[in-house]
Motif scaffolding. Structure first.
Motif, PDB file in Angstrom:
ATOM      1  N   GLY A   1       0.829  -1.194   0.000  1.00  0.00           N
ATOM      2  CA  GLY A   1       0.000   0.000   0.000  1.00  0.00           C
ATOM      3  C   GLY A   1       0.863   1.243   0.000  1.00  0.00           C
ATOM      4  O   GLY A   1       1.984   1.240   0.522  1.00  0.00           O
ATOM      5  N   HIS A   2       0.344   2.300  -0.596  1.00  0.00           N
ATOM      6  CA  HIS A   2       1.030   3.593  -0.632  1.00  0.00           C
ATOM      7  C   HIS A   2       0.035   4.674  -0.224  1.00  0.00           C
ATOM      8  O   HIS A   2      -1.086   4.709  -0.731  1.00  0.00           O
ATOM      9  CB  HIS A   2       1.544   3.919  -2.036  1.00  0.00           C
ATOM     10  N   VAL A   3       0.452   5.536   0.675  1.00  0.00           N
ATOM     11  CA  VAL A   3      -0.339   6.701   1.056  1.00  0.00           C
ATOM     12  C   VAL A   3       0.253   7.880   0.306  1.00  0.00           C
ATOM     13  O   VAL A   3       1.452   8.129   0.360  1.00  0.00           O
ATOM     14  CB  VAL A   3      -0.277   6.962   2.578  1.00  0.00           C
ATOM     15  N   ILE A   4      -0.614   8.612  -0.391  1.00  0.00           N
ATOM     16  CA  ILE A   4      -0.162   9.702  -1.251  1.00  0.00           C
ATOM     17  C   ILE A   4      -0.939  10.971  -0.890  1.00  0.00           C
ATOM     18  O   ILE A   4      -2.169  10.967  -0.868  1.00  0.00           O
ATOM     19  CB  ILE A   4      -0.410   9.360  -2.738  1.00  0.00           C
ATOM     20  N   GLY A   5      -0.229  12.046  -0.641  1.00  0.00           N
ATOM     21  CA  GLY A   5      -0.850  13.356  -0.545  1.00  0.00           C
ATOM     22  C   GLY A   5      -1.864  13.535   0.548  1.00  0.00           C
ATOM     23  O   GLY A   5      -2.987  13.972   0.280  1.00  0.00           O
ATOM     24  N   VAL A   6      -1.531  13.233   1.792  1.00  0.00           N
ATOM     25  CA  VAL A   6      -2.408  13.577   2.910  1.00  0.00           C
ATOM     26  C   VAL A   6      -2.301  15.083   3.097  1.00  0.00           C
ATOM     27  O   VAL A   6      -1.218  15.612   3.320  1.00  0.00           O
ATOM     28  CB  VAL A   6      -1.974  12.851   4.200  1.00  0.00           C
ATOM     29  N   VAL A   7      -3.420  15.766   2.970  1.00  0.00           N
ATOM     30  CA  VAL A   7      -3.383  17.234   3.088  1.00  0.00           C
ATOM     31  C   VAL A   7      -4.663  17.736   3.742  1.00  0.00           C
ATOM     32  O   VAL A   7      -5.752  17.227   3.465  1.00  0.00           O
ATOM     33  CB  VAL A   7      -3.142  17.910   1.717  1.00  0.00           C
ATOM     34  N   THR A   8      -4.493  18.709   4.621  1.00  0.00           N
ATOM     35  CA  THR A   8      -5.617  19.363   5.277  1.00  0.00           C
ATOM     36  C   THR A   8      -5.545  20.857   4.984  1.00  0.00           C
ATOM     37  O   THR A   8      -4.476  21.461   5.096  1.00  0.00           O
ATOM     38  CB  THR A   8      -5.576  19.135   6.804  1.00  0.00           C
ATOM     39  N   ASP A   9      -6.667  21.431   4.597  1.00  0.00           N
ATOM     40  CA  ASP A   9      -6.745  22.874   4.381  1.00  0.00           C
ATOM     41  C   ASP A   9      -6.314  23.567   5.676  1.00  0.00           C
ATOM     42  O   ASP A   9      -6.718  23.149   6.767  1.00  0.00           O
ATOM     43  CB  ASP A   9      -8.191  23.235   4.030  1.00  0.00           C
ATOM     44  N   PRO A  10      -5.493  24.625   5.584  1.00  0.00           N
ATOM     45  CA  PRO A  10      -5.019  25.303   6.802  1.00  0.00           C
ATOM     46  C   PRO A  10      -6.131  25.718   7.769  1.00  0.00           C
ATOM     47  O   PRO A  10      -5.937  25.697   8.982  1.00  0.00           O
ATOM     48  CB  PRO A  10      -4.272  26.531   6.257  1.00  0.00           C
ATOM     49  N   ALA A  11      -7.296  26.064   7.266  1.00  0.00           N
ATOM     50  CA  ALA A  11      -8.403  26.491   8.137  1.00  0.00           C
ATOM     51  C   ALA A  11      -8.969  25.337   8.974  1.00  0.00           C
ATOM     52  O   ALA A  11      -9.712  25.578   9.924  1.00  0.00           O
ATOM     53  CB  ALA A  11      -9.521  27.103   7.300  1.00  0.00           C
ATOM     54  N   TYR A  12      -8.619  24.091   8.633  1.00  0.00           N
ATOM     55  CA  TYR A  12      -9.185  22.921   9.308  1.00  0.00           C
ATOM     56  C   TYR A  12      -8.134  22.066  10.017  1.00  0.00           C
ATOM     57  O   TYR A  12      -8.434  20.960  10.463  1.00  0.00           O
ATOM     58  CB  TYR A  12      -9.953  22.059   8.301  1.00  0.00           C
ATOM     59  N   ARG A  13      -6.922  22.560  10.127  1.00  0.00           N
ATOM     60  CA  ARG A  13      -5.851  21.767  10.747  1.00  0.00           C
ATOM     61  C   ARG A  13      -6.041  21.652  12.256  1.00  0.00           C
ATOM     62  O   ARG A  13      -6.716  22.454  12.870  1.00  0.00           O
ATOM     63  CB  ARG A  13      -4.488  22.380  10.413  1.00  0.00           C
ATOM     64  N   ARG A  14      -5.400  20.607  12.810  1.00  0.00           N
ATOM     65  CA  ARG A  14      -5.393  20.328  14.256  1.00  0.00           C
ATOM     66  C   ARG A  14      -6.784  19.951  14.769  1.00  0.00           C
ATOM     67  O   ARG A  14      -7.118  20.220  15.916  1.00  0.00           O
ATOM     68  CB  ARG A  14      -4.836  21.515  15.066  1.00  0.00           C
ATOM     69  N   ARG A  15      -7.591  19.325  13.899  1.00  0.00           N
ATOM     70  CA  ARG A  15      -8.924  18.872  14.306  1.00  0.00           C
ATOM     71  C   ARG A  15      -9.078  17.356  14.186  1.00  0.00           C
ATOM     72  O   ARG A  15     -10.179  16.834  14.350  1.00  0.00           O
ATOM     73  CB  ARG A  15      -9.996  19.559  13.467  1.00  0.00           C
ATOM     74  N   GLY A  16      -7.995  16.654  13.818  1.00  0.00           N
ATOM     75  CA  GLY A  16      -8.043  15.198  13.728  1.00  0.00           C
ATOM     76  C   GLY A  16      -8.477  14.642  12.382  1.00  0.00           C
ATOM     77  O   GLY A  16      -8.681  13.435  12.254  1.00  0.00           O
ATOM     78  N   HIS A  17      -8.624  15.502  11.362  1.00  0.00           N
ATOM     79  CA  HIS A  17      -9.088  15.013  10.070  1.00  0.00           C
ATOM     80  C   HIS A  17      -8.090  14.057   9.414  1.00  0.00           C
ATOM     81  O   HIS A  17      -8.473  13.016   8.885  1.00  0.00           O
ATOM     82  CB  HIS A  17      -9.385  16.178   9.124  1.00  0.00           C
ATOM     83  N   SER A  18      -6.807  14.407   9.432  1.00  0.00           N
ATOM     84  CA  SER A  18      -5.805  13.532   8.815  1.00  0.00           C
ATOM     85  C   SER A  18      -5.720  12.204   9.559  1.00  0.00           C
ATOM     86  O   SER A  18      -5.584  11.150   8.947  1.00  0.00           O
ATOM     87  CB  SER A  18      -4.429  14.205   8.777  1.00  0.00           C
ATOM     88  N   ARG A  19      -5.812  12.240  10.863  1.00  0.00           N
ATOM     89  CA  ARG A  19      -5.787  11.001  11.656  1.00  0.00           C
ATOM     90  C   ARG A  19      -6.976  10.104  11.284  1.00  0.00           C
ATOM     91  O   ARG A  19      -6.822   8.899  11.080  1.00  0.00           O
ATOM     92  CB  ARG A  19      -5.814  11.320  13.149  1.00  0.00           C
ATOM     93  N   ALA A  20      -8.159  10.696  11.184  1.00  0.00           N
ATOM     94  CA  ALA A  20      -9.354   9.916  10.832  1.00  0.00           C
ATOM     95  C   ALA A  20      -9.222   9.318   9.433  1.00  0.00           C
ATOM     96  O   ALA A  20      -9.561   8.147   9.212  1.00  0.00           O
ATOM     97  CB  ALA A  20     -10.601  10.804  10.924  1.00  0.00           C
ATOM     98  N   ILE A  21      -8.725  10.105   8.496  1.00  0.00           N
ATOM     99  CA  ILE A  21      -8.532   9.595   7.135  1.00  0.00           C
ATOM    100  C   ILE A  21      -7.495   8.479   7.131  1.00  0.00           C
ATOM    101  O   ILE A  21      -7.682   7.443   6.492  1.00  0.00           O
ATOM    102  CB  ILE A  21      -8.127  10.736   6.179  1.00  0.00           C
ATOM    103  N   MET A  22      -6.396   8.668   7.843  1.00  0.00           N
ATOM    104  CA  MET A  22      -5.356   7.639   7.881  1.00  0.00           C
ATOM    105  C   MET A  22      -5.871   6.345   8.505  1.00  0.00           C
ATOM    106  O   MET A  22      -5.575   5.256   8.001  1.00  0.00           O
ATOM    107  CB  MET A  22      -4.129   8.147   8.645  1.00  0.00           C
ATOM    108  N   ARG A  23      -6.651   6.433   9.558  1.00  0.00           N
ATOM    109  CA  ARG A  23      -7.211   5.208  10.149  1.00  0.00           C
ATOM    110  C   ARG A  23      -8.107   4.477   9.149  1.00  0.00           C
ATOM    111  O   ARG A  23      -8.062   3.252   9.045  1.00  0.00           O
ATOM    112  CB  ARG A  23      -7.971   5.542  11.424  1.00  0.00           C
TER     113      ARG A  23
END
Length: 177
Positions: free
Chosen positions: A112-134
């Motif tokens: 598996g390859h994870v490519i381009g995890v990105v969060t809009d600056p206005a939404y950072r530090r809210r756990g979105h990337s963690r939820a997507i990664m899980r």
């Protein structure tokens, strides 16, 4: 930084469909393509430098990206996950699974390859990337991936390490033809 894991975490499977509940992970749909292109452009702007933003790039890579996304959204070997924001997408990531040659360190050859995890600056530090990664790690497990690789930014590395990623034993090199 190249990281890899065999670690899996459990979470609810993302749902498909346009604009779901804000903060919920879902699969991307064709209507999301303009926002996916916008977020990927933010990723390259954040990274900067000659590698991510070469001075002389002919044509519009965004158009090419939109075409590839349109073709890949329905692929069984690609999973594009998003989180909705108030106006557009808050975050996204792409996962792919490739069948490589098996070996003693990768018995089934599925990587598996994870490519381009990105969060809009206005939404950072809210756990979105963690939820997507899980959710991506769940999908990789369902696909039988024996290993998941990614390249981590300095900002993203702590999240990936918390999810079980470690330094890859093979150094990453690249060459432009």
């Amino acid at each position: 930084m190249s990281l890899s894991t065999g670690h899996r975490t459990a979470s609810a499977s993302p749902t498909a469909g346009p604009a779901g509940r804000r903060g919920a992970v879902r699969r991307a749909v064709p209507d999301d393509i303009p926002e996916l292109v916008r977020l990927r452009a933010l990723l390259f702007e954040d990274r900067g430098g000659d590698y991510f933003s070469p001075a002389a790039t002919p044509g519009d890579w965004r158009h090419d990206l939109a075409a590839v996304l349109a073709a890949k959204l329905a692929s069984k070997s690609v999973r594009v996950l998003v989180v909705d924001g108030d106006r557009g997408l808050a975050a996204c990531a792409i996962g792919t699974v490739e069948h490589w040659f098996p070996g003693p360190h990768n018995r089934n050859g599925r990587v598996g390859h994870v490519i381009g995890v990105v969060t809009d600056p206005a939404y950072r530090r809210r756990g979105h990337s963690r939820a997507i990664m899980r959710a991506l790690l769940d999908w990789f497990r369902e696909q039988g991936a024996s290993r998941v690789d990614l390249y981590a930014s300095d900002d993203g590395a702590p999240l990936y390490r918390a999810l079980g990623f470690a330094d890859h034993p093979d150094p990453a090199l690249y060459r432009r033809p």
